[in-house]
Design a protein around this motif. Structure first.
Motif, PDB file in Angstrom:
ATOM      1  N   LYS A   1      -4.435  -3.397   0.270  1.00 34.60           N
ATOM      2  CA  LYS A   1      -4.516  -3.789  -1.297  1.00 34.60           C
ATOM      3  C   LYS A   1      -5.876  -3.016  -1.828  1.00 34.60           C
ATOM      4  O   LYS A   1      -5.402  -2.358  -2.940  1.00 34.60           O
ATOM      5  CB  LYS A   1      -4.670  -5.311  -1.473  1.00 34.60           C
ATOM      6  N   LYS A   2      -6.720  -2.929  -1.051  1.00 31.26           N
ATOM      7  CA  LYS A   2      -7.894  -2.186  -1.845  1.00 31.26           C
ATOM      8  C   LYS A   2      -7.561  -0.770  -1.817  1.00 31.26           C
ATOM      9  O   LYS A   2      -8.012   0.077  -2.662  1.00 31.26           O
ATOM     10  CB  LYS A   2      -9.146  -2.396  -0.917  1.00 31.26           C
ATOM     11  N   VAL A   3      -6.644  -0.115  -0.803  1.00 30.98           N
ATOM     12  CA  VAL A   3      -6.250   1.076  -0.845  1.00 30.98           C
ATOM     13  C   VAL A   3      -5.547   1.344  -1.942  1.00 30.98           C
ATOM     14  O   VAL A   3      -5.575   2.542  -2.672  1.00 30.98           O
ATOM     15  CB  VAL A   3      -5.962   1.549   0.412  1.00 30.98           C
ATOM     16  N   VAL A   4      -4.604   0.501  -2.102  1.00 35.22           N
ATOM     17  CA  VAL A   4      -3.587   0.897  -3.364  1.00 35.22           C
ATOM     18  C   VAL A   4      -4.375   0.815  -4.721  1.00 35.22           C
ATOM     19  O   VAL A   4      -3.869   1.833  -5.441  1.00 35.22           O
ATOM     20  CB  VAL A   4      -2.713  -0.481  -3.221  1.00 35.22           C
ATOM     21  N   LEU A   5      -5.149  -0.076  -4.791  1.00 34.17           N
ATOM     22  CA  LEU A   5      -5.946  -0.054  -5.962  1.00 34.17           C
ATOM     23  C   LEU A   5      -6.766   1.185  -6.250  1.00 34.17           C
ATOM     24  O   LEU A   5      -6.841   1.817  -7.268  1.00 34.17           O
ATOM     25  CB  LEU A   5      -7.065  -1.177  -6.001  1.00 34.17           C
ATOM     26  N   ALA A   6      -7.419   1.658  -5.001  1.00 32.82           N
ATOM     27  CA  ALA A   6      -8.100   2.889  -5.389  1.00 32.82           C
ATOM     28  C   ALA A   6      -7.048   4.109  -5.365  1.00 32.82           C
ATOM     29  O   ALA A   6      -7.476   5.007  -6.184  1.00 32.82           O
ATOM     30  CB  ALA A   6      -8.879   3.097  -3.813  1.00 32.82           C
ATOM     31  N   GLN A   7      -5.999   4.208  -4.843  1.00 36.42           N
ATOM     32  CA  GLN A   7      -5.086   5.047  -5.092  1.00 36.42           C
ATOM     33  C   GLN A   7      -4.515   5.193  -6.491  1.00 36.42           C
ATOM     34  O   GLN A   7      -4.255   6.434  -7.084  1.00 36.42           O
ATOM     35  CB  GLN A   7      -4.080   4.911  -4.250  1.00 36.42           C
ATOM     36  N   GLU A   8      -4.577   4.119  -7.141  1.00 41.28           N
ATOM     37  CA  GLU A   8      -4.092   3.942  -8.381  1.00 41.28           C
ATOM     38  C   GLU A   8      -4.781   4.702  -9.537  1.00 41.28           C
ATOM     39  O   GLU A   8      -4.513   5.239 -10.512  1.00 41.28           O
ATOM     40  CB  GLU A   8      -3.875   2.384  -8.960  1.00 41.28           C
ATOM     41  N   THR A   9      -6.143   4.349  -9.183  1.00 43.85           N
ATOM     42  CA  THR A   9      -7.431   5.014 -10.081  1.00 43.85           C
ATOM     43  C   THR A   9      -7.174   6.493  -9.755  1.00 43.85           C
ATOM     44  O   THR A   9      -7.341   7.286 -10.662  1.00 43.85           O
ATOM     45  CB  THR A   9      -8.771   4.633  -9.825  1.00 43.85           C
TER      46      THR A   9
END
Length: 697
Positions: A474-482
């Motif tokens: 989930k952290k990776v997904v949020l970072a990838q969205e940015t």
């Protein structure tokens, strides 16, 4: 007797209040049991006061399957469970899990259990009861016709039947099943999914019992998992080199086979191994006529056993769903064998790992049958594919391997807990479906693999590893969205962003250049003296360490100062818009500059080649003497003093005392470099090269 009387009074009170009449009017799955409880004089003997009505009904069904009473089940649980599992706050849910796991282990022994409507209803009602198991929580659910369950109940009960789900992919599977119902799973969709599973299992059995690859499979003991290319509207093409052949593609639990189609029959199958360590690569590939790369509908297979890679194409008018499906299932078999080879898994543990991959492929096939959406991510429903993508997926596989080895060790030491405290294993499920994979015993329980991935009232090490990996994902997904949000189009825009980001570095570079060129003699003198003292005393490492500590302190102070404030955005001055002609000119200019850089680099390399090969002896002699002189310095002079000399040479060459001599020496060096000729280059075509080779022969 007092307990039975109290329970009967409670049921009569529910009838008087109209609660049961409301339930019976809706005719839910629990209605028949409520009617029977209302009429039965011995209802109190099978009523557990700690459980909700729904949980009591489920426990009652489990006791029928196990041919015992609810009270006897409770006594067995109290005997087998530890004190922490029997804690008052968790007693109802843990006891319900105990009954469910025991009943499911017995119910799944029959080959046709997925087709049994009572079994389907039982597993769904187990999840309904799991959400509100305690007597105090009976008001949290409405036992009407449109019951639904959440992700926690599904993740806890569904993996207890490994054909339905497993611990690693259950959340992704739940999201696929509830994509149209807002995160709640209804029985109609759940039953549709089980119907799909039943059909794909029958299909797998018929394929395994067919004559396909009979000669090959009989010697290797392979089972067929999927076949494609038998329908003219969905052909499969194999590209090897410049040749292309239609044919039939067959996936087994150890390899991929392609049978080229001739006039009336198929050729001898080509085998692309997935089980041995042959450095295989399986990835998507582009294909097209005459070697062009136009259509994204193919899978490339490459290994050290092949002289050239094989490309399997799955033509279709729209999209590349077939290719994505085949890519996922081929990789699943490849990854499970990599897992087996990496952790040296053998025997029944190996068969269990293969069974997990096979059940995953069956689940994907069932989802394909019931889902009309083409956006399903097949990799997220296959556990070994998912572990390859998740952050920490290697730790999940390591945990899985450790669990397999520890279960075998516990069995050999006769300290395995009662099987009622655990779910059943994947290999047991595959065996109960009527298909055995591998060479182990036909009865997995006799071979020692009694339990699965779930334990009553406890989170297993595998569940903890999966939970931690999902949180990191989930952290990776949020970072990838940015990251996706800040991507800009256009070379000029990206250059403007890079220039703004590198502005601090550029300012530091300008400051250092001003010190090197002695624009301010006092600052340059102080910098040179301080740096010389640090290098001479050997404090350079401490200086770098202090710099890193100061940066860390700056980050911490900035974090506390900006706490609660909105995120500071980077503001970049947008470059002026360019029309098409200006963009073409900018691209042409950039290409010309890149070409000039490549030419300059080639000239440098050609001059060094000439020096090394002594093509021009006079220049090579001077260069060799220089190398000997540098080697003597490196041998005789300590590194501290060499660093000091290099620093002083760099930062004092443009000082007032040395500026004139520096300019004179730099001119001599340029003249010397320009006087070195480059190695001649002759360009020849491929045809000329082949002709020269034939002439030499």
């Amino acid at each position: 007797m007092a307990l039975a009387s109290r329970t009967r009074h409670m049921l009569e009170a529910l009838v008087r209040e109209g609660s049961l009449n409301w339930l019976l009017s809706r005719r839910s799955s629990f209605s028949e049991e409520f009617e029977e409880l209302e009429r039965s004089p011995s209802a109190g003997n099978n009523w557990i006061p700690e459980l909700s009505p729904a949980a009591n009904i489920v426990v009652r069904r489990c006791s029928r399957i196990l041919e015992t009473s609810s009270s006897e089940l409770q006594e067995s649980f109290n005997t087998e469970a530890s004190d922490s599992i029997k804690h008052k706050s968790r007693y109802a849910r843990n006891f319900l899990e105990y009954c469910c796991f025991r009943a499911l282990a017995l119910s799944t022994q029959g080959m046709g259990h997925l087709a049994d409507k009572k079994f389907r209803r039982l597993t769904f009602d187990m999840m309904v009861a799991w959400e509100a198991p305690a007597a105090a929580s009976q008001s949290l659910i409405n036992l009407d016709d449109d019951l639904s369950i959440g992700i926690e109940a599904f993740s806890r009960i569904a993996p207890a039947v490994p054909i339905i789900a497993n611990v690693i992919i259950c959340e992704n599977l739940f999201e696929v099943l509830t994509i149209s119902t807002g995160g709640r799973l209804h029985f109609s969709i759940y039953e549709k999914y089980l119907n799909g599973l039943e059909r794909v299992i029958k299909k797998m059995k018929s394929q395994s019992e067919s004559s396909l690859l009979s000669a090959v499979r009989s010697t290797r003991g392979e089972k067929i998992l999927e076949v494609d290319g038998t329908v003219t509207t969905q052909p499969v093409l194999e590209h090897v080199g410049i040749s292309t052949w239609p044919g039939r593609l067959i996936l087994t639990d150890h390899a991929l086979y392609f049978e080229a189609l001739r006039v009336v029959s198929y050729d001898k199958p080509k085998r692309y191994d997935l089980s041995d360590d042959l450095k295989q690569t399986v990835k998507p590939e582009l294909t097209g006529p005459w070697g062009t790369r136009l259509f994204d509908k193919a899978v490339l297979y490459k290994s050290i056993s092949l002289s050239e890679p094989a490309i399997i194409e799955f033509p279709e008018l729209k999209g590349h769903t077939r290719r994505d499906y085949w890519l996922a299932v081929i990789r699943e078999i490849l990854y499970v064998h990599r897992f087996i080879n990496k952790f040296h898994i053998t025997g029944i543990e190996k068969d269990d790992a293969l069974s997990k991959a096979i059940l995953g492929i069956l689940r994907v096939q069932a989802i394909q049958e019931i889902s009309s959406s083409s956006t399903v991510c097949f990799e997220s429903l296959l556990m070994f594919n998912l572990c390859d993508q998740l952050p920490g997926g290697d730790l999940i596989l390591e945990t899985l391997a450790n669990m397999s080895s520890s279960r075998g060790l516990d069995w050999s030491n006769n300290i395995v807990a009662s099987c009622g405290m655990y779910s059943i294993s994947a290999l047991t499920t595959v065996s109960n479906l009527g298909v055995m994979f591998g060479s182990s015993s036909n009865n997995p329980s006799e071979a020692g693999l009694l339990v699965g991935e779930l334990a009553v009232g406890e989170m297993s090490s595998l569940e903890r590893a999966v939970k931690e990996s999902r949180e990191n994902y989930k952290k990776v997904v949020l970072a990838q969205e940015t990251v996706n949000g800040v991507k800009a189009d256009g070379i000029d825009t990206n250059l403007a962003v890079m220039k703004e980001l590198l502005l601090p570095v550029m300012e530091v570079g300008k400051w250092l250049l001003s010190l090197v060129y002695w624009d301010d003699p006092l600052k340059s003198l102080l910098f040179s003296l301080i740096s010389t003292f640090i290098i001479f005393r050997g404090w350079l490492g401490y200086t770098l360490a202090l710099t890193l500590v100061l940066i860390a302190i700056f980050m911490v102070v900035t974090r506390f100062c900006n706490q609660g404030r909105p995120l500071v955005e980077l503001k970049v001055m947008a470059p002026p818009p360019m029309n098409t002609m200006q963009q073409l000119l900018a691209v042409q200019n950039a290409i010309s500059q890149a070409e000039q850089l490549v030419q300059d680099g080639n000239i440098v390399l050609l001059k060094f080649r000439a020096l090394l090969l002594s093509i021009f002896p006079q220049a090579s002699d001077r260069f060799a003497a220089l190398l000997v002189f540098v080697a003597l310095i490196l041998t005789l002079v300590p590194s501290k003093y060499m660093l000091l000399v290099v620093f002083l040479e760099t930062f004092t060459r443009y000082s007032p005392l040395r500026k004139a001599s520096t300019e004179r020496w730099m001119r001599r060096l340029r003249e010397c470099w320009f006087s070195i000729p480059a190695t001649p280059v002759v360009l020849e075509t491929q045809r000329q090269k082949e002709k020269d080779a034939k002439t030499r022969k």
